[in-house]
Design a protein around this motif. Structure first.
Motif, PDB file in Angstrom:
ATOM      1  N   CYS A  46      45.679  19.907  -3.213  1.00  0.00           N
ATOM      2  CA  CYS A  46      46.376  20.451  -2.046  1.00  0.00           C
ATOM      3  C   CYS A  46      47.838  20.730  -2.339  1.00  0.00           C
ATOM      4  O   CYS A  46      48.472  21.484  -1.622  1.00  0.00           O
ATOM      5  CB  CYS A  46      46.282  19.483  -0.875  1.00  0.00           C
ATOM      6  SG  CYS A  46      44.595  19.261  -0.371  1.00  0.00           S
ATOM      7  N   ARG A  57      38.657  18.281  -3.176  1.00  0.00           N
ATOM      8  CA  ARG A  57      39.055  17.276  -2.186  1.00  0.00           C
ATOM      9  C   ARG A  57      37.918  17.099  -1.187  1.00  0.00           C
ATOM     10  O   ARG A  57      37.016  17.927  -1.085  1.00  0.00           O
ATOM     11  CB  ARG A  57      40.336  17.687  -1.465  1.00  0.00           C
ATOM     12  CG  ARG A  57      40.314  19.067  -0.773  1.00  0.00           C
ATOM     13  CD  ARG A  57      39.334  19.220   0.336  1.00  0.00           C
ATOM     14  NE  ARG A  57      39.302  20.500   0.969  1.00  0.00           N
ATOM     15  CZ  ARG A  57      38.266  21.309   0.935  1.00  0.00           C
ATOM     16  NH1 ARG A  57      37.168  21.014   0.250  1.00  0.00           N
ATOM     17  NH2 ARG A  57      38.278  22.450   1.607  1.00  0.00           N
ATOM     18  N   HIS A  59      37.315  15.511   3.043  1.00  0.00           N
ATOM     19  CA  HIS A  59      37.782  14.812   4.240  1.00  0.00           C
ATOM     20  C   HIS A  59      36.603  14.032   4.806  1.00  0.00           C
ATOM     21  O   HIS A  59      35.468  14.502   4.747  1.00  0.00           O
ATOM     22  CB  HIS A  59      38.212  15.813   5.326  1.00  0.00           C
ATOM     23  CG  HIS A  59      39.499  16.517   5.052  1.00  0.00           C
ATOM     24  ND1 HIS A  59      39.854  17.694   5.678  1.00  0.00           N
ATOM     25  CD2 HIS A  59      40.537  16.205   4.244  1.00  0.00           C
ATOM     26  CE1 HIS A  59      41.052  18.077   5.250  1.00  0.00           C
ATOM     27  NE2 HIS A  59      41.477  17.194   4.384  1.00  0.00           N
ATOM     28  N   LYS A 223      54.261  15.393   2.953  1.00  0.00           N
ATOM     29  CA  LYS A 223      54.203  16.853   3.128  1.00  0.00           C
ATOM     30  C   LYS A 223      54.277  17.103   4.630  1.00  0.00           C
ATOM     31  O   LYS A 223      53.698  16.337   5.414  1.00  0.00           O
ATOM     32  CB  LYS A 223      52.872  17.384   2.580  1.00  0.00           C
ATOM     33  CG  LYS A 223      52.531  18.804   3.045  1.00  0.00           C
ATOM     34  CD  LYS A 223      51.410  19.406   2.220  1.00  0.00           C
ATOM     35  CE  LYS A 223      50.036  18.917   2.588  1.00  0.00           C
ATOM     36  NZ  LYS A 223      49.514  19.393   3.879  1.00  0.00           N
ATOM     37  N   MET A 294      54.203  25.403   0.478  1.00  0.00           N
ATOM     38  CA  MET A 294      52.807  25.410   0.058  1.00  0.00           C
ATOM     39  C   MET A 294      52.192  26.710   0.566  1.00  0.00           C
ATOM     40  O   MET A 294      52.411  27.099   1.698  1.00  0.00           O
ATOM     41  CB  MET A 294      52.109  24.214   0.693  1.00  0.00           C
ATOM     42  CG  MET A 294      50.640  24.139   0.392  1.00  0.00           C
ATOM     43  SD  MET A 294      49.977  22.595   1.005  1.00  0.00           S
ATOM     44  CE  MET A 294      48.258  22.852   0.648  1.00  0.00           C
ATOM     45  N   CYS A 297      47.082  26.374   1.235  1.00  0.00           N
ATOM     46  CA  CYS A 297      46.322  25.530   2.150  1.00  0.00           C
ATOM     47  C   CYS A 297      45.227  26.348   2.826  1.00  0.00           C
ATOM     48  O   CYS A 297      45.437  27.491   3.210  1.00  0.00           O
ATOM     49  CB  CYS A 297      47.246  24.937   3.205  1.00  0.00           C
ATOM     50  SG  CYS A 297      46.365  23.942   4.405  1.00  0.00           S
ATOM     51  N   ARG A 298      44.062  25.762   2.976  1.00  0.00           N
ATOM     52  CA  ARG A 298      42.932  26.480   3.591  1.00  0.00           C
ATOM     53  C   ARG A 298      42.665  26.052   5.030  1.00  0.00           C
ATOM     54  O   ARG A 298      41.653  26.407   5.593  1.00  0.00           O
ATOM     55  CB  ARG A 298      41.653  26.272   2.783  1.00  0.00           C
ATOM     56  CG  ARG A 298      41.734  26.734   1.353  1.00  0.00           C
ATOM     57  CD  ARG A 298      42.119  28.206   1.310  1.00  0.00           C
ATOM     58  NE  ARG A 298      41.786  28.807   0.042  1.00  0.00           N
ATOM     59  CZ  ARG A 298      42.523  28.741  -1.058  1.00  0.00           C
ATOM     60  NH1 ARG A 298      43.659  28.093  -1.040  1.00  0.00           N
ATOM     61  NH2 ARG A 298      42.134  29.320  -2.171  1.00  0.00           N
ATOM     62  N   GLN A 299      43.526  25.227   5.606  1.00  0.00           N
ATOM     63  CA  GLN A 299      43.306  24.743   6.981  1.00  0.00           C
ATOM     64  C   GLN A 299      41.864  24.249   7.127  1.00  0.00           C
ATOM     65  O   GLN A 299      41.086  24.744   7.934  1.00  0.00           O
ATOM     66  CB  GLN A 299      43.612  25.853   7.977  1.00  0.00           C
ATOM     67  CG  GLN A 299      45.092  26.228   7.966  1.00  0.00           C
ATOM     68  CD  GLN A 299      45.382  27.413   8.843  1.00  0.00           C
ATOM     69  OE1 GLN A 299      45.112  28.555   8.447  1.00  0.00           O
ATOM     70  NE2 GLN A 299      45.923  27.179  10.019  1.00  0.00           N
ATOM     71  N   CYS A 300      41.555  23.258   6.292  1.00  0.00           N
ATOM     72  CA  CYS A 300      40.165  22.829   6.147  1.00  0.00           C
ATOM     73  C   CYS A 300      39.639  22.095   7.375  1.00  0.00           C
ATOM     74  O   CYS A 300      40.401  21.503   8.136  1.00  0.00           O
ATOM     75  CB  CYS A 300      40.057  21.886   4.961  1.00  0.00           C
ATOM     76  SG  CYS A 300      40.759  22.562   3.472  1.00  0.00           S
ATOM     77  N   LEU A 308      38.998  23.769  -2.756  1.00  0.00           N
ATOM     78  CA  LEU A 308      39.585  24.450  -1.604  1.00  0.00           C
ATOM     79  C   LEU A 308      38.953  25.824  -1.497  1.00  0.00           C
ATOM     80  O   LEU A 308      38.768  26.509  -2.494  1.00  0.00           O
ATOM     81  CB  LEU A 308      41.095  24.605  -1.768  1.00  0.00           C
ATOM     82  CG  LEU A 308      41.934  23.350  -1.937  1.00  0.00           C
ATOM     83  CD1 LEU A 308      43.388  23.658  -1.637  1.00  0.00           C
ATOM     84  CD2 LEU A 308      41.455  22.218  -1.070  1.00  0.00           C
TER      85      LEU A 308
HETATM   86  S1  SF4 Z   1      43.898  21.450   5.082  1.00  0.00           S
HETATM   87 FE1  SF4 Z   1      42.741  21.572   3.161  1.00  0.00          FE
HETATM   88  S2  SF4 Z   1      44.020  22.693   1.724  1.00  0.00           S
HETATM   89 FE2  SF4 Z   1      45.309  22.134   3.465  1.00  0.00          FE
HETATM   90  S3  SF4 Z   1      46.265  20.277   2.749  1.00  0.00           S
HETATM   91 FE3  SF4 Z   1      44.435  19.641   3.898  1.00  0.00          FE
HETATM   92  S4  SF4 Z   1      42.775  19.501   2.407  1.00  0.00           S
HETATM   93 FE4  SF4 Z   1      44.486  20.562   1.437  1.00  0.00          FE
END
Ligand code: SF4
Length: 503
Positions: A46, A57, A59, A223, A294, A297-300, A308
């Motif tokens: 990330c 990664r 979640h 962050k 950054m 970021c993919r707004q996961c 990602l």
């Molecule tokens: S939303 Fe996804 S890409 Fe963005 S920081 Fe979190 S895990 Fe990383």
């Protein structure tokens, strides 16, 4: 410990055509970090644009409750085809989350980071969040643990976070002005009361700032995420960047508002506009004068799994995990080998980039050659830093700005895949039209393959499709395409005064 203030101001315009915002000589937003911070984050998917092609990664969704309401949020379940924060398919207990994490880590050895990001606020669910971290830090010491929070409960949780060896925390800070905050947060839940408007926003902002300072004073990396909401906080986020940097945040992630009516959020229903990709990029460039930014970021989703941009969550649903037997001690040995191989590859790439480029055969620069302009090139990739995705299968495109000598990563553009299988392939001009719209400002598109029909439409829209660089490293391919176009005179800058003379 006081973290130094970071500067990654966009570099000045290089001769030969870098844009006003600069065409970064830096390969990664982390290049300006002091060594001790960079070594901690350079292999984090990330935080490092480079590492996100290699490391994955995940979640785990263990935190259902939230202590504030944001106008862009609606925590909705069972929506597996959607990717945005707060969305999950299955809520888990800490035990289930730990089992899932071990199963994923064994099956995807590139997975190095476990984050808790919802679907509510992890720190509004401290027992569930910290029980998950406690078990994982004991059973899987090779996984980095991260947490994202709105910051309201953060000051009360800093000691506990430090105890579990959480060395990266993300705080979402959308404003430092309560008047603006009142337009984003209708209420917070604080000391057993719902507090509305400016008063609630003021408390939230104070808690966020206090938590940020407490974390950085303990050496925990922070962050900051901000959602860009046009007309609400877009003009204000430069100020946010300055303040969070001064308080020790090492990276700022300005993300676009997602506000579609079908998501049922306040902003979605009220028709609040989302920023365009170019508006987002302009703001990120503005903020980069004060802060490491950054851009990948993919707004996961709050239960995302994999690299990602991809989501392999379907392979690890609760019923599937129940049937998996995981020998994590054995898996850790295999994981260490995979990590070492990736790290060696990345180190070689970094060394190559850092080495001075001199070739005795290289042509001497032609002083009289016309200056060439920058272009934006979009890439279809599945990861690994190469062009390995078919245009029709891409759910996103990475966009680079390329100049005569330099390039920089600008961000990704999400889209609906043009071809979801034989039956829907080419389904509709609407899908293709949407993809073309998402590629605003792009002049060249590189994919491993591009079908005949989209090829023609892309060309019509002024985007040159190109399938000649399949399986090539992205950076080599964009350089080759740029140089070829420049040599063909397609990128010449208009000569000043030429049109006046012609007239
Ligand atoms: S939303 Fe996804 S890409 Fe963005 S920081 Fe979190 S895990 Fe990383």
């Amino acid at each position: 410990m006081e973290l130094p203030v970071i500067s990654n101001a966009a570099p000045p315009s290089a001769g030969g055509g870098c844009s006003e915002s600069g065409c970064g000589t830096e390969p990664d937003a982390l290049s300006h970090l002091p060594d001790h911070i960079r070594s901690k984050v350079q292999d984090h998917p990330c935080y490092s644009e480079e590492a996100h092609h290699y490391f994955a990664r995940m979640h785990v969704a263990v935190a259902p409750a939230c202590n504030i309401q944001c106008n862009y949020c609606n925590r909705k379940y069972d929506c597996s085809n959607e990717s945005r924060p707060g969305v999950v398919s299955e809520l888990m207990t800490p035990d289930q989350a730990v089992k899932k994490t071990l199963a994923v880590a064994a099956a995807i050895p590139q997975m190095t980071v476990l984050g808790i990001a919802g679907p509510g606020d992890p720190l509004a669910n401290p027992e569930r969040t910290f029980e998950t971290f406690r078990q994982l830090s004991e059973q899987a010491p090779d996984i980095k643990l991260c947490v994202s929070t709105n910051g309201l409960s953060l000051p009360d949780c800093v000691d506990e976070l430090a105890k579990h060896n959480i060395d990266h925390v993300t705080i979402t800070i959308n404003c430092v002005d309560p008047e603006i905050g009142a337009k984003i947060y209708p209420w917070i839940f604080w000391e057993n009361k719902r507090i509305r408007g400016v008063e609630g926003a003021k408390i939230l902002i104070e808690q966020q700032q206090k938590g940020l300072e407490m974390l950085t004073s303990r050496g925990i990396l922070v962050k900051v995420n901000s959602v860009m909401i046009p007309g609400v906080n877009d003009q204000h986020l430069k100020e946010v960047s300055k303040i969070v940097k001064a308080k020790g945040a090492f990276l700022h992630n300005v993300m676009p508002l997602i506000a579609e009516a079908e998501h049922g959020t306040y902003y979605g229903i009220m028709g609040q506009p989302e920023p365009t990709p170019l508006e987002l990029q302009a703001l990120q460039d503005d903020c980069s004068g004060d802060m490491s930014m950054m851009r990948h970021c993919r707004q996961c989703r709050a239960d995302a799994v994999g690299l990602l941009g991809e989501d392999r969550g379907d392979e690890f649903t609760l019923d599937k995990i129940d049937e998996m037997e995981v020998d994590y001690a054995t898996a850790m040995v295999e994981r260490a080998k995979v990590h070492e191989a990736i790290t060696t590859e990345l180190e070689m790439k970094r060394a190559l980039k850092a080495a001075p480029r001199f070739s005795p055969d290289a042509p001497v620069a032609d002083e009289a050659a016309p200056a060439t302009r920058n272009i934006r090139i979009a890439i279809a990739t599945k990861g690994g830093g190469v062009i390995n995705e078919h245009f029709g299968h891409a759910h996103e495109f990475l966009v680079y700005e390329v100049g005569p000598k330099e390039h920089r990563f600008l961000g990704h553009r999400k889209c609906t895949a043009y071809c979801m299988g034989d039956e829907s392939c080419g389904d509709g001009e609407t899908v293709l039209g949407g993809i073309i719209k998402s590629l605003e400002g792009v002049e060249v598109l590189l994919a491993s393959k591009i079908g005949f029909e989209p090829w023609a439409d892309l060309e019509k829209a002024g985007i040159q499709p190109n399938g000649e660089h399949a399986m090539e490293p992205i950076e080599e391919a964009i350089r080759a395409v740029y140089d070829e176009m420049a040599a063909a005179g397609k990128l010449d800058m208009p000569v000043a005064g030429a049109s006046a003379q012609a007239a």
